[in-house]
Design a protein around this motif. Structure first.
Motif, PDB file in Angstrom:
ATOM      1  N   GLN A   1       0.836  -1.190   0.000  1.00 54.02           N
ATOM      2  CA  GLN A   1       0.000   0.000   0.000  1.00 54.02           C
ATOM      3  C   GLN A   1       0.875   1.245   0.000  1.00 54.02           C
ATOM      4  O   GLN A   1       1.913   1.287   0.625  1.00 54.02           O
ATOM      5  N   VAL A   2       0.417   2.236  -0.716  1.00 53.88           N
ATOM      6  CA  VAL A   2       1.084   3.533  -0.754  1.00 53.88           C
ATOM      7  C   VAL A   2       0.045   4.603  -0.464  1.00 53.88           C
ATOM      8  O   VAL A   2      -1.020   4.608  -1.080  1.00 53.88           O
ATOM      9  N   GLN A   3       0.342   5.459   0.464  1.00 53.55           N
ATOM     10  CA  GLN A   3      -0.526   6.608   0.737  1.00 53.55           C
ATOM     11  C   GLN A   3       0.179   7.873   0.280  1.00 53.55           C
ATOM     12  O   GLN A   3       1.370   8.051   0.530  1.00 53.55           O
ATOM     13  N   LEU A   4      -0.592   8.742  -0.371  1.00 46.46           N
ATOM     14  CA  LEU A   4      -0.023   9.947  -0.968  1.00 46.46           C
ATOM     15  C   LEU A   4      -0.726  11.177  -0.402  1.00 46.46           C
ATOM     16  O   LEU A   4      -1.959  11.218  -0.343  1.00 46.46           O
ATOM     17  N   VAL A   5       0.060  12.178  -0.043  1.00 47.36           N
ATOM     18  CA  VAL A   5      -0.502  13.417   0.484  1.00 47.36           C
ATOM     19  C   VAL A   5       0.142  14.590  -0.245  1.00 47.36           C
ATOM     20  O   VAL A   5       1.358  14.803  -0.148  1.00 47.36           O
ATOM     21  N   GLU A   6      -0.701  15.348  -0.966  1.00 51.57           N
ATOM     22  CA  GLU A   6      -0.210  16.506  -1.707  1.00 51.57           C
ATOM     23  C   GLU A   6      -0.254  17.759  -0.840  1.00 51.57           C
ATOM     24  O   GLU A   6      -1.074  17.872   0.077  1.00 51.57           O
ATOM     25  N   SER A   7       0.609  18.697  -1.176  1.00 52.92           N
ATOM     26  CA  SER A   7       0.598  20.006  -0.529  1.00 52.92           C
ATOM     27  C   SER A   7       1.200  21.023  -1.492  1.00 52.92           C
ATOM     28  O   SER A   7       1.815  20.644  -2.497  1.00 52.92           O
ATOM     29  N   GLY A   8       1.003  22.297  -1.175  1.00 52.76           N
ATOM     30  CA  GLY A   8       1.634  23.358  -1.956  1.00 52.76           C
ATOM     31  C   GLY A   8       0.721  24.107  -2.891  1.00 52.76           C
ATOM     32  O   GLY A   8       1.156  25.061  -3.551  1.00 52.76           O
ATOM     33  N   GLY A   9      -0.532  23.691  -2.989  1.00 54.46           N
ATOM     34  CA  GLY A   9      -1.446  24.412  -3.851  1.00 54.46           C
ATOM     35  C   GLY A   9      -1.798  25.770  -3.270  1.00 54.46           C
ATOM     36  O   GLY A   9      -1.450  26.101  -2.137  1.00 54.46           O
ATOM     37  N   LEU A  11      -3.457  30.046  -4.401  1.00 55.41           N
ATOM     38  CA  LEU A  11      -3.863  31.066  -5.362  1.00 55.41           C
ATOM     39  C   LEU A  11      -2.629  31.857  -5.787  1.00 55.41           C
ATOM     40  O   LEU A  11      -1.865  32.322  -4.934  1.00 55.41           O
ATOM     41  N   VAL A  12      -2.466  32.013  -7.083  1.00 56.44           N
ATOM     42  CA  VAL A  12      -1.311  32.744  -7.607  1.00 56.44           C
ATOM     43  C   VAL A  12      -1.743  33.529  -8.832  1.00 56.44           C
ATOM     44  O   VAL A  12      -2.677  33.124  -9.538  1.00 56.44           O
ATOM     45  N   GLN A  13      -1.076  34.633  -9.083  1.00 58.69           N
ATOM     46  CA  GLN A  13      -1.374  35.420 -10.275  1.00 58.69           C
ATOM     47  C   GLN A  13      -0.719  34.798 -11.500  1.00 58.69           C
ATOM     48  O   GLN A  13       0.300  34.093 -11.390  1.00 58.69           O
ATOM     49  N   ALA A  14      -1.296  35.068 -12.645  1.00 59.42           N
ATOM     50  CA  ALA A  14      -0.715  34.595 -13.898  1.00 59.42           C
ATOM     51  C   ALA A  14       0.736  35.050 -14.005  1.00 59.42           C
ATOM     52  O   ALA A  14       1.060  36.193 -13.669  1.00 59.42           O
ATOM     53  N   GLY A  15       1.584  34.126 -14.444  1.00 60.47           N
ATOM     54  CA  GLY A  15       3.007  34.399 -14.529  1.00 60.47           C
ATOM     55  C   GLY A  15       3.781  33.984 -13.297  1.00 60.47           C
ATOM     56  O   GLY A  15       5.020  33.964 -13.314  1.00 60.47           O
ATOM     57  N   GLY A  16       3.069  33.657 -12.249  1.00 59.70           N
ATOM     58  CA  GLY A  16       3.709  33.269 -11.002  1.00 59.70           C
ATOM     59  C   GLY A  16       4.094  31.802 -10.978  1.00 59.70           C
ATOM     60  O   GLY A  16       3.961  31.078 -11.971  1.00 59.70           O
ATOM     61  N   SER A  17       4.588  31.371  -9.810  1.00 62.75           N
ATOM     62  CA  SER A  17       5.084  30.003  -9.642  1.00 62.75           C
ATOM     63  C   SER A  17       4.521  29.370  -8.377  1.00 62.75           C
ATOM     64  O   SER A  17       4.194  30.072  -7.407  1.00 62.75           O
ATOM     65  N   LEU A  18       4.426  28.070  -8.411  1.00 53.58           N
ATOM     66  CA  LEU A  18       4.082  27.262  -7.243  1.00 53.58           C
ATOM     67  C   LEU A  18       4.871  25.971  -7.321  1.00 53.58           C
ATOM     68  O   LEU A  18       5.200  25.499  -8.419  1.00 53.58           O
ATOM     69  N   ARG A  19       5.142  25.393  -6.155  1.00 55.12           N
ATOM     70  CA  ARG A  19       5.746  24.064  -6.124  1.00 55.12           C
ATOM     71  C   ARG A  19       4.847  23.141  -5.332  1.00 55.12           C
ATOM     72  O   ARG A  19       4.594  23.388  -4.140  1.00 55.12           O
ATOM     73  N   LEU A  20       4.394  22.102  -5.981  1.00 52.82           N
ATOM     74  CA  LEU A  20       3.592  21.089  -5.318  1.00 52.82           C
ATOM     75  C   LEU A  20       4.504  19.978  -4.812  1.00 52.82           C
ATOM     76  O   LEU A  20       5.500  19.636  -5.447  1.00 52.82           O
ATOM     77  N   SER A  21       4.123  19.433  -3.678  1.00 51.44           N
ATOM     78  CA  SER A  21       4.845  18.300  -3.111  1.00 51.44           C
ATOM     79  C   SER A  21       3.861  17.160  -2.893  1.00 51.44           C
ATOM     80  O   SER A  21       2.679  17.382  -2.646  1.00 51.44           O
ATOM     81  N   CYS A  22       4.373  15.965  -2.968  1.00 54.64           N
ATOM     82  CA  CYS A  22       3.568  14.772  -2.709  1.00 54.64           C
ATOM     83  C   CYS A  22       4.411  13.831  -1.859  1.00 54.64           C
ATOM     84  O   CYS A  22       5.408  13.286  -2.337  1.00 54.64           O
ATOM     85  N   ALA A  23       4.004  13.680  -0.613  1.00 55.77           N
ATOM     86  CA  ALA A  23       4.716  12.798   0.305  1.00 55.77           C
ATOM     87  C   ALA A  23       4.074  11.421   0.274  1.00 55.77           C
ATOM     88  O   ALA A  23       2.850  11.293   0.392  1.00 55.77           O
ATOM     89  N   ALA A  24       4.899  10.413   0.124  1.00 56.01           N
ATOM     90  CA  ALA A  24       4.406   9.044   0.013  1.00 56.01           C
ATOM     91  C   ALA A  24       4.849   8.201   1.190  1.00 56.01           C
ATOM     92  O   ALA A  24       5.965   8.345   1.693  1.00 56.01           O
ATOM     93  N   SER A  25       3.970   7.321   1.617  1.00 56.48           N
ATOM     94  CA  SER A  25       4.326   6.337   2.628  1.00 56.48           C
ATOM     95  C   SER A  25       4.743   5.066   1.913  1.00 56.48           C
ATOM     96  O   SER A  25       4.490   4.900   0.725  1.00 56.48           O
ATOM     97  N   GLY A  26       5.340   4.146   2.637  1.00 57.95           N
ATOM     98  CA  GLY A  26       5.690   2.876   2.021  1.00 57.95           C
ATOM     99  C   GLY A  26       7.162   2.760   1.722  1.00 57.95           C
ATOM    100  O   GLY A  26       7.818   3.720   1.336  1.00 57.95           O
ATOM    101  N   ARG A  27       7.667   1.562   1.891  1.00 53.76           N
ATOM    102  CA  ARG A  27       9.094   1.329   1.737  1.00 53.76           C
ATOM    103  C   ARG A  27       9.525   1.205   0.295  1.00 53.76           C
ATOM    104  O   ARG A  27      10.707   1.253  -0.002  1.00 53.76           O
TER     105      ARG A  27
END
Length: 121
Positions: A1-9, A11-27
Protein backbone atom coordinates in the motif's frame (compact mmCIF):
# COMPACT_ATOMS: atom_id res chain seq x y z
CA UNK A 1 0.00 0.00 0.00
CA UNK A 2 1.08 3.53 -0.75
CA UNK A 3 -0.53 6.61 0.74
CA UNK A 4 -0.02 9.95 -0.97
CA UNK A 5 -0.50 13.42 0.48
CA UNK A 6 -0.21 16.51 -1.71
CA UNK A 7 0.60 20.01 -0.53
CA UNK A 8 1.63 23.36 -1.96
CA UNK A 9 -1.45 24.41 -3.85
CA UNK A 10 -2.92 27.87 -3.60
CA UNK A 11 -3.86 31.07 -5.36
CA UNK A 12 -1.31 32.74 -7.61
CA UNK A 13 -1.37 35.42 -10.27
CA UNK A 14 -0.71 34.60 -13.90
CA UNK A 15 3.01 34.40 -14.53
CA UNK A 16 3.71 33.27 -11.00
CA UNK A 17 5.08 30.00 -9.64
CA UNK A 18 4.08 27.26 -7.24
CA UNK A 19 5.75 24.06 -6.12
CA UNK A 20 3.59 21.09 -5.32
CA UNK A 21 4.84 18.30 -3.11
CA UNK A 22 3.57 14.77 -2.71
CA UNK A 23 4.72 12.80 0.30
CA UNK A 24 4.41 9.04 0.01
CA UNK A 25 4.33 6.34 2.63
CA UNK A 26 5.69 2.88 2.02
CA UNK A 27 9.09 1.33 1.74
CA UNK A 28 8.94 0.76 -2.01
CA UNK A 29 8.40 4.36 -3.10
CA UNK A 30 11.56 4.41 -5.16
CA UNK A 31 10.30 1.59 -7.40
CA UNK A 32 7.11 3.39 -8.45
CA UNK A 33 6.47 5.68 -11.34
CA UNK A 34 5.04 8.90 -9.92
CA UNK A 35 2.65 11.07 -11.84
CA UNK A 36 0.82 14.35 -11.58
CA UNK A 37 -2.64 14.78 -13.08
CA UNK A 38 -5.08 17.65 -12.94
CA UNK A 39 -8.80 18.08 -13.21
CA UNK A 40 -10.61 21.32 -13.91
CA UNK A 41 -14.34 21.67 -13.10
CA UNK A 42 -16.46 19.79 -15.61
CA UNK A 43 -13.45 18.30 -17.36
CA UNK A 44 -11.66 14.97 -17.37
CA UNK A 45 -8.58 14.23 -15.32
CA UNK A 46 -5.62 15.03 -17.54
CA UNK A 47 -2.01 13.92 -17.45
CA UNK A 48 0.51 16.58 -16.48
CA UNK A 49 3.84 14.86 -15.82
CA UNK A 50 5.39 11.56 -14.80
CA UNK A 51 8.74 10.45 -13.50
CA UNK A 52 10.12 6.95 -13.46
CA UNK A 53 12.18 5.48 -10.66
CA UNK A 54 15.26 6.08 -12.81
CA UNK A 55 14.45 9.75 -13.33
CA UNK A 56 13.08 9.49 -16.88
CA UNK A 57 10.23 11.91 -17.22
CA UNK A 58 7.39 12.91 -19.50
CA UNK A 59 5.21 15.99 -19.79
CA UNK A 60 1.96 17.03 -21.36
CA UNK A 61 2.54 19.38 -24.28
CA UNK A 62 0.61 22.10 -22.48
CA UNK A 63 3.15 22.29 -19.65
CA UNK A 64 6.44 21.52 -21.39
CA UNK A 65 9.04 24.15 -20.66
CA UNK A 66 7.03 25.52 -17.72
CA UNK A 67 6.63 22.60 -15.31
CA UNK A 68 9.34 20.35 -13.90
CA UNK A 69 8.77 17.06 -12.12
CA UNK A 70 11.38 15.69 -9.75
CA UNK A 71 11.63 13.15 -6.97
CA UNK A 72 13.66 12.57 -3.84
CA UNK A 73 13.64 8.87 -3.09
CA UNK A 74 15.28 9.38 0.30
CA UNK A 75 12.42 11.65 1.36
CA UNK A 76 9.72 9.61 -0.42
CA UNK A 77 8.58 12.80 -2.08
CA UNK A 78 7.79 13.91 -5.61
CA UNK A 79 7.62 17.54 -6.63
CA UNK A 80 6.03 19.56 -9.39
CA UNK A 81 7.61 22.95 -9.95
CA UNK A 82 5.19 25.11 -11.89
CA UNK A 83 6.44 28.32 -13.48
CA UNK A 84 4.83 30.86 -15.80
CA UNK A 85 1.41 29.79 -14.62
CA UNK A 86 -1.62 30.57 -16.73
CA UNK A 87 -5.31 30.80 -15.82
CA UNK A 88 -5.89 27.60 -17.80
CA UNK A 89 -3.64 25.76 -15.32
CA UNK A 90 -6.35 26.20 -12.71
CA UNK A 91 -7.40 22.76 -11.49
CA UNK A 92 -7.18 20.26 -8.69
CA UNK A 93 -3.79 18.59 -8.97
CA UNK A 94 -3.46 14.93 -8.03
CA UNK A 95 -0.39 12.90 -7.27
CA UNK A 96 -0.43 9.25 -8.32
CA UNK A 97 1.77 6.18 -8.05
CA UNK A 98 1.91 3.19 -10.33
CA UNK A 99 4.08 0.36 -11.53
CA UNK A 100 3.89 1.34 -15.20
CA UNK A 101 5.64 4.32 -16.76
CA UNK A 102 2.54 5.82 -18.32
CA UNK A 103 0.61 8.97 -19.16
CA UNK A 104 -2.74 7.20 -18.68
CA UNK A 105 -4.54 7.66 -15.38
CA UNK A 106 -5.87 4.08 -15.51
CA UNK A 107 -2.30 2.83 -15.17
CA UNK A 108 -1.89 4.41 -11.74
CA UNK A 109 -2.93 2.49 -8.66
CA UNK A 110 -2.62 4.96 -5.79
CA UNK A 111 -3.93 8.52 -5.66
CA UNK A 112 -3.74 11.44 -3.31
CA UNK A 113 -6.69 13.61 -2.33
CA UNK A 114 -5.63 16.50 -4.54
CA UNK A 115 -4.60 20.08 -3.99
CA UNK A 116 -6.28 23.12 -5.54
CA UNK A 117 -4.28 25.42 -7.78
CA UNK A 118 -5.97 28.63 -8.86
CA UNK A 119 -4.31 31.05 -11.26
CA UNK A 120 -5.88 34.48 -11.52
CA UNK A 121 -5.60 36.64 -14.62
Amino acid sequence: QVQLVESGGGLVQAGGSLRLSCAASGRTFSSYTMGWFRQAPGKERDFVAAIRWSGNNAYADSVKGRFTISRDNLKNTVYLQMNSLKPEDTAVYYCAAGTVYSTLFNDYTYWGQGTQVTVSS
